[in-house]
Structures are given as C-alpha cells and as structure tokens.
Design a protein around this motif. Structure first.
Motif, PDB file in Angstrom:
ATOM      1  N   GLY A 192      29.090  -9.486 -51.703  1.00  0.00           N
ATOM      2  CA  GLY A 192      28.794  -8.313 -50.881  1.00  0.00           C
ATOM      3  C   GLY A 192      29.234  -8.498 -49.438  1.00  0.00           C
ATOM      4  N   PHE A 193      29.046  -9.699 -48.903  1.00  0.00           N
ATOM      5  CA  PHE A 193      29.498  -9.962 -47.528  1.00  0.00           C
ATOM      6  C   PHE A 193      31.015  -9.845 -47.440  1.00  0.00           C
ATOM      7  N   ILE A 194      31.723 -10.369 -48.444  1.00  0.00           N
ATOM      8  CA  ILE A 194      33.187 -10.259 -48.473  1.00  0.00           C
ATOM      9  C   ILE A 194      33.588  -8.791 -48.574  1.00  0.00           C
ATOM     10  N   LEU A 195      32.949  -8.080 -49.487  1.00  0.00           N
ATOM     11  CA  LEU A 195      33.273  -6.664 -49.696  1.00  0.00           C
ATOM     12  C   LEU A 195      32.985  -5.825 -48.458  1.00  0.00           C
ATOM     13  N   ASN A 196      31.848  -6.044 -47.847  1.00  0.00           N
ATOM     14  CA  ASN A 196      31.486  -5.263 -46.663  1.00  0.00           C
ATOM     15  C   ASN A 196      32.359  -5.612 -45.465  1.00  0.00           C
ATOM     16  N   SER A 197      32.857  -6.842 -45.408  1.00  0.00           N
ATOM     17  CA  SER A 197      33.699  -7.257 -44.294  1.00  0.00           C
ATOM     18  C   SER A 197      35.124  -6.735 -44.407  1.00  0.00           C
ATOM     19  N   PHE A 198      35.687  -6.743 -45.631  1.00  0.00           N
ATOM     20  CA  PHE A 198      37.101  -6.427 -45.795  1.00  0.00           C
ATOM     21  C   PHE A 198      37.369  -5.116 -46.528  1.00  0.00           C
ATOM     22  N   GLU A 199      36.345  -4.506 -47.086  1.00  0.00           N
ATOM     23  CA  GLU A 199      36.398  -3.175 -47.700  1.00  0.00           C
ATOM     24  C   GLU A 199      37.589  -2.945 -48.624  1.00  0.00           C
ATOM     25  N   PRO A 200      37.733  -3.773 -49.662  1.00  0.00           N
ATOM     26  CA  PRO A 200      38.827  -3.485 -50.605  1.00  0.00           C
ATOM     27  C   PRO A 200      38.559  -2.169 -51.328  1.00  0.00           C
ATOM     28  N   PRO A 201      39.617  -1.524 -51.788  1.00  0.00           N
ATOM     29  CA  PRO A 201      39.411  -0.278 -52.530  1.00  0.00           C
ATOM     30  C   PRO A 201      38.769  -0.557 -53.885  1.00  0.00           C
ATOM     31  N   LEU A 202      38.091   0.455 -54.395  1.00  0.00           N
ATOM     32  CA  LEU A 202      37.569   0.331 -55.759  1.00  0.00           C
ATOM     33  C   LEU A 202      38.729   0.056 -56.702  1.00  0.00           C
ATOM     34  N   ASP A 203      38.468  -0.711 -57.724  1.00  0.00           N
ATOM     35  CA  ASP A 203      39.484  -0.941 -58.747  1.00  0.00           C
ATOM     36  C   ASP A 203      39.758   0.383 -59.448  1.00  0.00           C
ATOM     37  N   ASP A 204      41.008   0.613 -59.809  1.00  0.00           N
ATOM     38  CA  ASP A 204      41.421   1.901 -60.374  1.00  0.00           C
ATOM     39  C   ASP A 204      40.585   2.320 -61.576  1.00  0.00           C
ATOM     40  N   ALA A 205      40.336   1.401 -62.486  1.00  0.00           N
ATOM     41  CA  ALA A 205      39.577   1.745 -63.698  1.00  0.00           C
ATOM     42  C   ALA A 205      38.161   2.197 -63.346  1.00  0.00           C
ATOM     43  N   ILE A 206      37.550   1.564 -62.365  1.00  0.00           N
ATOM     44  CA  ILE A 206      36.187   1.931 -61.952  1.00  0.00           C
ATOM     45  C   ILE A 206      36.208   3.295 -61.264  1.00  0.00           C
ATOM     46  N   ASP A 211      38.374   5.673 -61.619  1.00  0.00           N
ATOM     47  CA  ASP A 211      38.661   6.698 -62.634  1.00  0.00           C
ATOM     48  C   ASP A 211      37.427   7.003 -63.476  1.00  0.00           C
ATOM     49  N   GLU A 212      36.721   5.961 -63.899  1.00  0.00           N
ATOM     50  CA  GLU A 212      35.518   6.158 -64.723  1.00  0.00           C
ATOM     51  C   GLU A 212      34.460   6.944 -63.961  1.00  0.00           C
TER      52      GLU A 212
END
Length: 185
Positions: free
Chosen positions: A159-173, A175-176
């Motif tokens: 979560g710290f990595i995600l909140n710091s660098f904000e990668p995009p959602l994976d395409d499959a997720i 889309d779902e």
C-alpha cells in the motif's frame, strides 16, 4: 527544490535481467510488482514471503481476502482495494461482505468482524491485545493469527508503494470493475 520521483510499471522491454525469471510469474502480471522491479533485490526477496502470504496462508483464501480488503481500505489504496474486490469475488465473497470491509465492524458477519477488528488494532495500536489474540486463536489458530499479522504487514508495504507511485490499475481489473462495479447498498 523537492523533486517527485516517478516510478512507472517497468515494461517487458526494460525488465531487469537479474529478475528475468520473475517476469513470467507473479511479478510480470501486476503493475505493483512492475513498480517494485525498479529495485530487483527487493522484488527477489519479496517472492518467498508473497508465496506464503498470498498462496500458502493458514487463513484460507476468503479470510485472507477479508484481511487484505480491510487493510487496503485502511490504507486508502485504490489499487489494492480494486485488486481485492475482484480477487474476493473470485474466491466466493459476496459484494455485501466486500463492501462491509469499508464500514464499522458492527455491521459485519461475526467472523469478518473479528478479522477486521484485528486489522484495525494493528493499524491503530500497532499490536494485538490479549483478548484479540484469544479471539483469533479460537477462530484461525496460532498459525492463522501469525499469518494475519504478516498479511497486514505485507499489504501495508504494498500500500505504501502503491500510494507513493500510483501505478494504474491492471487492465483486467479495470475491465472487470467497469463491467461489474461494486454495487452500492
């Protein structure tokens, strides 16, 4: 002047040779790990703990997803929440159980409430008190209690990595969730 570091998910063409074998497995499939690949030694070290926490947990899949959803919610991680809405559904959680992880524990099924309160204690008090330890051992055993703590720690780091660098959602997720958003109450 403060400079923002931008670490986008590493594409296949730029994937580090040192961790080439990880690209065809878990690390190449999710943007969070493609961000983590900027530090190959960390991603290599991460692999073993990920295997245990994600796949070999004593909590079982549904309980693990409940713990991860609550941790993702507490972290305010859009990416983690979205990933685990889909994973939770895939392991049989209803939208009502998933949605409940965003609210007070009083509105949850009793087992889910114990797990969510344990996550909350770890976030708020940085420990599990004696009563919570007893409740968890009764529910999931000592191994399950230890795996809950490890799961919260593991997903807090993500979560710290995600909140710091904000990668995009994976395409499959993405889309779902576009096809089947989490239904409101």
């Amino acid at each position: 002047m403060t400079q923002t570091v931008h670490l986008p998910p590493i594409p296949d063409a730029d994937w580090p040779d040192r961790i080439a074998t990880l690209r065809s497995g878990f690390a190449g499939t999710l943007n969070v790990y493609r961000v983590m690949a900027h530090h190959p030694a960390l991603l290599e070290a991460w692999a073993g703990l990920r295997q245990h926490v994600v796949l070999d947990t004593a909590l079982g899949l549904q309980r693990s997803e409940i713990v991860i959803l609550r941790a993702g919610y507490r972290l305010g991680s859009r990416y983690e929440w979205a990933q685990h809405v889909v994973r939770g559904r895939n392991c049989g959680l209803t939208d009502a159980r998933i949605r409940a992880m965003q609210g007070p524990t009083e509105g949850m099924a009793p087992e889910d409430a114990i797990l969510a309160r344990a996550v909350d204690q770890l976030f708020d008090a940085k420990t599990l008190d004696a009563e919570m330890q007893s409740d968890l051992v009764d529910l999931v055993g000592t191994d399950g209690m230890m795996d809950l703590i490890a799961t919260v720690g593991f997903y807090t780091t993500l979560g710290f990595i995600l909140n710091s660098f904000e990668p995009p959602l994976d395409d499959a997720i993405a889309d779902e969730l576009a096809r089947n958003p989490l239904a409101p109450d």
